[in-house]
Structures are given as structure tokens and as C-alpha cells.
Design a protein around this motif. Structure first.
Motif, PDB file in Angstrom:
ATOM      1  N   GLY A 285       0.846  -1.217  -0.108  1.00 16.29           N
ATOM      2  CA  GLY A 285      -0.050   0.193   0.030  1.00 16.29           C
ATOM      3  C   GLY A 285       1.019   1.311   0.016  1.00 16.29           C
ATOM      4  O   GLY A 285       1.869   1.123   0.639  1.00 16.29           O
ATOM      5  N   SER A 286       0.528   2.210  -0.676  1.00 18.73           N
ATOM      6  CA  SER A 286       1.280   3.349  -0.718  1.00 18.73           C
ATOM      7  C   SER A 286       0.189   4.623  -0.395  1.00 18.73           C
ATOM      8  O   SER A 286      -0.681   4.563  -1.273  1.00 18.73           O
ATOM      9  CB  SER A 286       2.498   3.296  -1.512  1.00 18.73           C
ATOM     10  N   HIS A 287       0.850   5.628  -0.267  1.00 19.51           N
ATOM     11  CA  HIS A 287      -0.050   6.983  -0.436  1.00 19.51           C
ATOM     12  C   HIS A 287      -0.051   7.264  -1.614  1.00 19.51           C
ATOM     13  O   HIS A 287       0.671   7.263  -2.559  1.00 19.51           O
ATOM     14  CB  HIS A 287       0.789   8.219   0.697  1.00 19.51           C
ATOM     15  N   TRP A 288      -1.254   8.153  -2.010  1.00 18.90           N
ATOM     16  CA  TRP A 288      -1.506   8.411  -3.384  1.00 18.90           C
ATOM     17  C   TRP A 288      -0.527   9.543  -4.002  1.00 18.90           C
ATOM     18  O   TRP A 288      -0.078   9.522  -5.069  1.00 18.90           O
ATOM     19  CB  TRP A 288      -3.059   8.996  -3.296  1.00 18.90           C
ATOM     20  N   LEU A 289       0.032  10.071  -3.115  1.00 14.71           N
ATOM     21  CA  LEU A 289       1.200  10.976  -3.533  1.00 14.71           C
ATOM     22  C   LEU A 289       2.322  10.261  -4.298  1.00 14.71           C
ATOM     23  O   LEU A 289       2.800  10.608  -5.123  1.00 14.71           O
ATOM     24  CB  LEU A 289       1.831  11.652  -2.178  1.00 14.71           C
ATOM     25  N   LEU A 290       2.570   8.823  -3.690  1.00 14.86           N
ATOM     26  CA  LEU A 290       3.630   8.311  -4.234  1.00 14.86           C
ATOM     27  C   LEU A 290       3.080   7.360  -5.177  1.00 14.86           C
ATOM     28  O   LEU A 290       3.885   7.055  -6.211  1.00 14.86           O
ATOM     29  CB  LEU A 290       4.177   7.278  -3.117  1.00 14.86           C
ATOM     30  N   ALA A 291       1.799   6.878  -4.972  1.00 15.48           N
ATOM     31  CA  ALA A 291       1.456   5.995  -6.172  1.00 15.48           C
ATOM     32  C   ALA A 291       1.267   6.862  -7.554  1.00 15.48           C
ATOM     33  O   ALA A 291       1.327   6.070  -8.633  1.00 15.48           O
ATOM     34  CB  ALA A 291      -0.007   5.505  -5.579  1.00 15.48           C
ATOM     35  N   ARG A 292       0.846   8.191  -7.370  1.00 19.49           N
ATOM     36  CA  ARG A 292       0.889   8.938  -8.548  1.00 19.49           C
ATOM     37  C   ARG A 292       1.987   9.512  -8.915  1.00 19.49           C
ATOM     38  O   ARG A 292       1.868  10.006 -10.104  1.00 19.49           O
ATOM     39  CB  ARG A 292      -0.310   9.939  -8.270  1.00 19.49           C
ATOM     40  N   SER A 293       2.963   9.519  -8.244  1.00 22.56           N
ATOM     41  CA  SER A 293       4.365  10.131  -8.657  1.00 22.56           C
ATOM     42  C   SER A 293       4.854   9.367  -9.863  1.00 22.56           C
ATOM     43  O   SER A 293       4.885   8.046  -9.528  1.00 22.56           O
ATOM     44  CB  SER A 293       5.184  10.223  -7.670  1.00 22.56           C
ATOM     45  N   SER A 294       5.513   9.949 -11.060  1.00 25.45           N
ATOM     46  CA  SER A 294       6.156   9.150 -11.846  1.00 25.45           C
ATOM     47  C   SER A 294       7.412   8.603 -11.325  1.00 25.45           C
ATOM     48  O   SER A 294       7.964   7.504 -11.764  1.00 25.45           O
ATOM     49  CB  SER A 294       6.503  10.003 -13.124  1.00 25.45           C
ATOM     50  N   SER A 295       7.966   9.141 -10.472  1.00 26.86           N
ATOM     51  CA  SER A 295       8.997   8.579  -9.728  1.00 26.86           C
ATOM     52  C   SER A 295       9.067   8.905  -8.093  1.00 26.86           C
ATOM     53  O   SER A 295       9.576   9.889  -7.364  1.00 26.86           O
ATOM     54  CB  SER A 295      10.526   9.321 -10.233  1.00 26.86           C
ATOM     55  N   PRO A 296       8.362   7.772  -7.256  1.00 26.69           N
ATOM     56  CA  PRO A 296       8.061   8.094  -6.090  1.00 26.69           C
ATOM     57  C   PRO A 296       9.555   8.182  -5.170  1.00 26.69           C
ATOM     58  O   PRO A 296       9.316   8.933  -4.375  1.00 26.69           O
ATOM     59  CB  PRO A 296       7.289   6.589  -5.786  1.00 26.69           C
ATOM     60  N   SER A 297      10.631   7.525  -5.879  1.00 23.41           N
ATOM     61  CA  SER A 297      11.824   7.767  -4.868  1.00 23.41           C
ATOM     62  C   SER A 297      12.246   9.186  -4.951  1.00 23.41           C
ATOM     63  O   SER A 297      12.955   9.401  -4.013  1.00 23.41           O
ATOM     64  CB  SER A 297      12.825   6.491  -5.170  1.00 23.41           C
ATOM     65  N   ILE A 298      11.977   9.768  -6.162  1.00 28.51           N
ATOM     66  CA  ILE A 298      12.422  11.013  -6.332  1.00 28.51           C
ATOM     67  C   ILE A 298      11.695  11.836  -5.243  1.00 28.51           C
ATOM     68  O   ILE A 298      12.292  12.961  -4.557  1.00 28.51           O
ATOM     69  CB  ILE A 298      12.428  11.756  -7.663  1.00 28.51           C
ATOM     70  N   GLU A 299      10.475  11.698  -5.059  1.00 26.85           N
ATOM     71  CA  GLU A 299       9.552  12.371  -4.151  1.00 26.85           C
ATOM     72  C   GLU A 299      10.074  12.161  -2.699  1.00 26.85           C
ATOM     73  O   GLU A 299      10.071  13.076  -1.879  1.00 26.85           O
ATOM     74  CB  GLU A 299       8.173  12.114  -4.296  1.00 26.85           C
TER      75      GLU A 299
END
Ligand code: C2E
Ligand code: CA
Ligand code: CA
Ligand code: CA
Length: 279
Positions: free
Chosen positions: A15-29
């Protein structure tokens, strides 16, 4: 692409927060948030079972997002672990924790227990020793006891490297706690090899108190096992008086749970811990 990522995430059970789920590069976020200082410690009291005196705290990470508010760890820790960012994030959490506690450490009563959650990947690096040394150097000797919580869910294979690592940590006075005990499958020889100091009984077992007899039997066996291993025991997820009495009667040394205190931001935690009126 977002649909595909979401699907992959769902398949992986992450499961991950939508912020991360929608980010094209979650690790950059996550990296941005780390640099912006958005990962902060919350503190939950750890009490002695007889007196209910606060003898320490577990440090729990929160993501204080500028627009989204507080994000729960289960929504970003899995990604932090898979991207390797968990190591610098934990280092930063330890740095903040030392900075917050050191100025008041002489008023915490001596030997104040500080529990930090450590990912298995961190135990594969000598940097962990350095991180713990830096943490302890912020305090006078004896003011705090640093305890590293390793989860039984994520089994760490003991080998020559971890043997040396844990020997060095023990040499510095650092304790090892096995978290979520009872949910994994560690054998007795495993516990012995890892030189575990504390067992933290998972909250799912504590929740069995007041339920059916079979469930209680399972909890009792876990407590008996801890006693036979001569390890100190912490029960987590204590929410009511019945659970408090049950565990106290069975000589579980330390308790943690909403009954005593929820995870709190540093200022509120310290106001209670130092028994001062909140600012
Ligand atoms: P955990 O290490 O098992 O931490 C205990 C969790 O139980 C915390 O959830 C805490 O808020 C919650 N809890 C405490 N008392 C009670 C209670 O009486 N009832 C109930 N129902 N829950 C209670 P939280 O803070 O959401 O953390 C979830 C998990 O995220 C942690 O489980 C830990 O595995 C992970 N985590 C948190 N911070 C860190 C960190 O800095 N590093 C790593 N690697 N993992 C972390
Ligand atoms: Ca923990
Ligand atoms: Ca736990
Ligand atoms: Ca847990």
C-alpha cells in the motif's frame, strides 16, 4: 501508466500514499521530502508494567507533508525500504531524536530507553555502527539506552558480517529487540545467534486477551517461551485495563499502547515525560 503502477502495487501487496502512487518517480519524491526535513519522529511511551512509570519511548516516523499533512509510516516505509532510502531516512530520524532528547536527557531519569526501528538492509551496512555511535555521543554516558527494533517479519540471515556487527553494537551498549514477535518464524537457535536482548510481543497477541480460550493459550505459550529464553519482554498494543492486568499478572516487564499514551510529537511527549504543563 498510473493504473499500471497501481495494479503492480496492489499485486505486490504494497500500500502506498496516493502522493507516491501517482508520482512518476516515487523515490525522487521521497528524496525531496528527506532533503526538506519532512520525516519527523513521534514518540510513544514505554512503561514498566507494575508502576506504569514512563521508562522510555519508541520513535515512530511520520511524514509531515506541506500540503497533505501527516502521512502514516505504512504508506511510505515499504517504498523507502525497496528504494534503499530507508537508511538515510533512519539516520536523519536518529539525528533529530538525539537533538530533541539530549538537552533534557538529565531529567529523563537515567537509562531512558530509546527504541528505533531498523530495516534489515541497514544491518547489512557497517554504517549502522557509526549511526549508533553518533546518536550515543549526543548524550552523557548512562542517560539513554539505545535499542534497535528489528522486525521478525523481515528475517535477517545471521552470518559472519551480522555477528561482528551485533558484537560491536553490544560492545557500545546498544540493545537488540525483536519486534512483532510471534508473527514470523524465528527458531530458538535464531534468537540465540542474533543475541536478542528484548522480545516485543506483537499487538495481535495482546488483542487476544478477552477473546476465546484458544487465543489465550497461544498468547500464554508466547509469554512462556519468552520466560524460558530469559529475555526481557515488551507487550505492544495494550489498550485496556483487562490487558494491563493480564500481562502484569504474567510478569511481562514492559508495556506499550494507547492505554498509556499514543505516539506524540516531541514537544507534547516531553511535556508529559518531564511532567510539565504543555506549552
Ligand atoms: P511497529 O514498529 O510495530 O510500531 C507499533 C505500531 O503500533 C505503531 O504504528 C503504533 O502507533 C501502533 N500502536 C501503538 N500502540 C497501539 C495500540 O495500543 N493499539 C493499536 N492498534 N496500535 C498501536 P505506526 O506508528 O503507524 O507504525 C507502523 C509501523 O511502521 C511500525 O510498526 C514499524 O514497523 C514501521 N515504522 C514506523 N517508524 C519506522 C521507522 O522509523 N523505520 C522503520 N524501518 N519502520 C518504521
Ligand atoms: Ca517497533
Ligand atoms: Ca511491533
Ligand atoms: Ca507492527
Amino acid at each position: 501508466l498510473f493504473v499500471l503502477l497501481g495494479l503492480l502495487g496492489a499485486l505486490a501487496g504494497v500500500g502506498s500514499h496516493w502522493l507516491l502512487a501517482r508520482s512518476s518517480s516515487p523515490s525522487i519524491e521521497l528524496r525531496r521530502a528527506l532533503q526538506a526535513g519532512e520525516f519527523i519522529p513521534y514518540f510513544q511511551p514505554l512503561v514498566r508494567s507494575g508502576t506504569q512509570q514512563w521508562i522510555g519511548a519508541e520513535v515512530l516516523m511520520r511524514w509531515q507533508h506541506p500540503r497533505e499533512g501527516l502521512v502514516r509510516p505504512d504508506l511510505f516505509i515499504p517504498l523507502a525500504e525497496s528504494s534503499g532510502l530507508i537508511v538515510p531516512m533512519t539516520r536523519e530520524l536518529m539525528r533529530q531524536t538525539a537533538e530533541l532528547l539530549a538537552p533534557v536527557a538529565d531529567r529523563l531519569g537515567g537509562g531512558f530507553h530509546v527504541g528505533i526501528n531498523i530495516a534489515a538492509a541497514h544491518c547489512r551496512s557497517r554504517e549502522l555502527v557509526e549511526d549508533c555511535r553518533n546518536f550515543l555521543q549526543a548524550f552523557e554516558p548512562g542517560q539513554v539506552v539505545l535499542s534497535l527494533e528489528l522486525t521478525e517479519r523481515e528475517l535477517l540471515e545471521p552470518d559472519a558480517f551480522t555477528d561482528q556487527l551485533f558484537a560491536d553494537l553490544h560492545e557500545m551498549g546498544v540493545k537488540i529487540a525483536l519486534d512483532d514477535f510471534g508473527t514470523g518464524h524465528s527458531s530458538l537457535s535464531y534468537l540465540h545467534k542474533l543475541k536478542v536482548d528484548y522480545l516485543k510481543i506483537d499487538q495481535s497477541f495482546v488483542a487476544m486477551i478477552g477473546k476465546d480460550a484458544l487465543s489465550l493459550h497461544i498468547l500464554d505459550s508466547v509469554i512462556d517461551l519468552c520466560a524460558k529464553l530469559q529475555l526481557e519482554v515488551i507487550a505492544e498494543g495494550v489498550e485496556d485495563e483487562l490487558q494491563l492486568r493480564y500481562l502484569g499478572d504474567r510478569r511481562v516487564d514492559y508495556l506499550q499502547g494507547y492505554l498509556f499514551g499514543r505516539p506524540l510529537p516531541a514537544a507534547e511527549f516531553l511535556a508529559c515525560a518531564l511532567d510539565e504543563p504543555a506549552a
